[in-house]
Design a protein around this motif. Structure first.
Motif, PDB file in Angstrom:
ATOM      1  N   ARG A   8       0.849  -1.202   0.000  1.00  0.00           N
ATOM      2  CA  ARG A   8       0.000   0.000   0.000  1.00  0.00           C
ATOM      3  C   ARG A   8       0.880   1.246   0.000  1.00  0.00           C
ATOM      4  N   LEU A   9       0.442   2.263  -0.736  1.00  0.00           N
ATOM      5  CA  LEU A   9       1.188   3.523  -0.761  1.00  0.00           C
ATOM      6  C   LEU A   9       0.943   4.281   0.537  1.00  0.00           C
ATOM      7  N   THR A  10       1.958   4.975   0.993  1.00  0.00           N
ATOM      8  CA  THR A  10       1.810   5.825   2.177  1.00  0.00           C
ATOM      9  C   THR A  10       1.137   7.129   1.750  1.00  0.00           C
ATOM     10  N   SER A  11       0.651   7.893   2.696  1.00  0.00           N
ATOM     11  CA  SER A  11       0.018   9.169   2.363  1.00  0.00           C
ATOM     12  C   SER A  11       1.007  10.108   1.681  1.00  0.00           C
ATOM     13  N   ALA A  12       2.286  10.012   2.009  1.00  0.00           N
ATOM     14  CA  ALA A  12       3.301  10.860   1.380  1.00  0.00           C
ATOM     15  C   ALA A  12       3.502  10.505  -0.097  1.00  0.00           C
ATOM     16  N   GLU A  13       3.142   9.287  -0.481  1.00  0.00           N
ATOM     17  CA  GLU A  13       3.303   8.849  -1.867  1.00  0.00           C
ATOM     18  C   GLU A  13       2.095   9.181  -2.741  1.00  0.00           C
ATOM     19  N   LEU A  14       1.026   9.683  -2.163  1.00  0.00           N
ATOM     20  CA  LEU A  14      -0.187   9.990  -2.917  1.00  0.00           C
ATOM     21  C   LEU A  14      -0.062  11.353  -3.599  1.00  0.00           C
ATOM     22  N   THR A  15       0.902  11.433  -4.510  1.00  0.00           N
ATOM     23  CA  THR A  15       1.190  12.674  -5.230  1.00  0.00           C
ATOM     24  C   THR A  15       0.818  12.496  -6.703  1.00  0.00           C
ATOM     25  N   ASP A  70       2.599  -3.087  -7.290  1.00  0.00           N
ATOM     26  CA  ASP A  70       2.705  -4.531  -7.477  1.00  0.00           C
ATOM     27  C   ASP A  70       4.171  -4.959  -7.397  1.00  0.00           C
ATOM     28  N   GLU A  71       4.421  -6.212  -7.682  1.00  0.00           N
ATOM     29  CA  GLU A  71       5.770  -6.770  -7.576  1.00  0.00           C
ATOM     30  C   GLU A  71       6.767  -6.078  -8.499  1.00  0.00           C
ATOM     31  N   ASP A  72       6.272  -5.499  -9.604  1.00  0.00           N
ATOM     32  CA  ASP A  72       7.138  -4.811 -10.560  1.00  0.00           C
ATOM     33  C   ASP A  72       7.298  -3.329 -10.242  1.00  0.00           C
ATOM     34  N   GLY A  73       6.630  -2.843  -9.181  1.00  0.00           N
ATOM     35  CA  GLY A  73       6.707  -1.439  -8.806  1.00  0.00           C
ATOM     36  C   GLY A  73       5.670  -0.560  -9.473  1.00  0.00           C
TER      37      GLY A  73
END
Length: 94
Positions: A8-15, A70-73
């Protein structure tokens, strides 16, 4: 696609840089759209159409989407909305 092993993406990654272009999967794990752009707490999804032609843009709360890698990023999101439900929403106008 088994999303249980995806991070799961962190809130900081929701850009916008990270989310734009992300594939959106519905409750039956079908591909139902992709992220066009982000407006603060709203995500604009292109739904329907073919290869971006004839797609309808709808805005949904970012909190209603579960973004992950996912596994590939590759970034994607899962939602409980179906393609039909998204297509029934009012069209997002700039």
């Amino acid at each position: 696609m088994d999303h249980s092993n995806h991070v799961r993406l962190t809130s900081a990654e929701l850009t916008p840089d990270i989310l734009e272009g992300a594939t959106i999967y519905g409750p039956d794990d079908e591909e139902i759209g992709s992220v066009d752009h982000v407006h603060s707490s709203q995500v604009v999804i292109d739904v329907g159409g073919f290869l971006g032609i004839g797609a309808k843009s709808v805005a949904v709360p970012a909190a209603e989407l579960d973004f992950m890698r996912d596994e590939d990023g590759d970034v994607h999101a899962v939602t409980s909305w179906t393609k039909d439900q998204l297509e029934a929403m009012p069209e997002h106008k700039e």
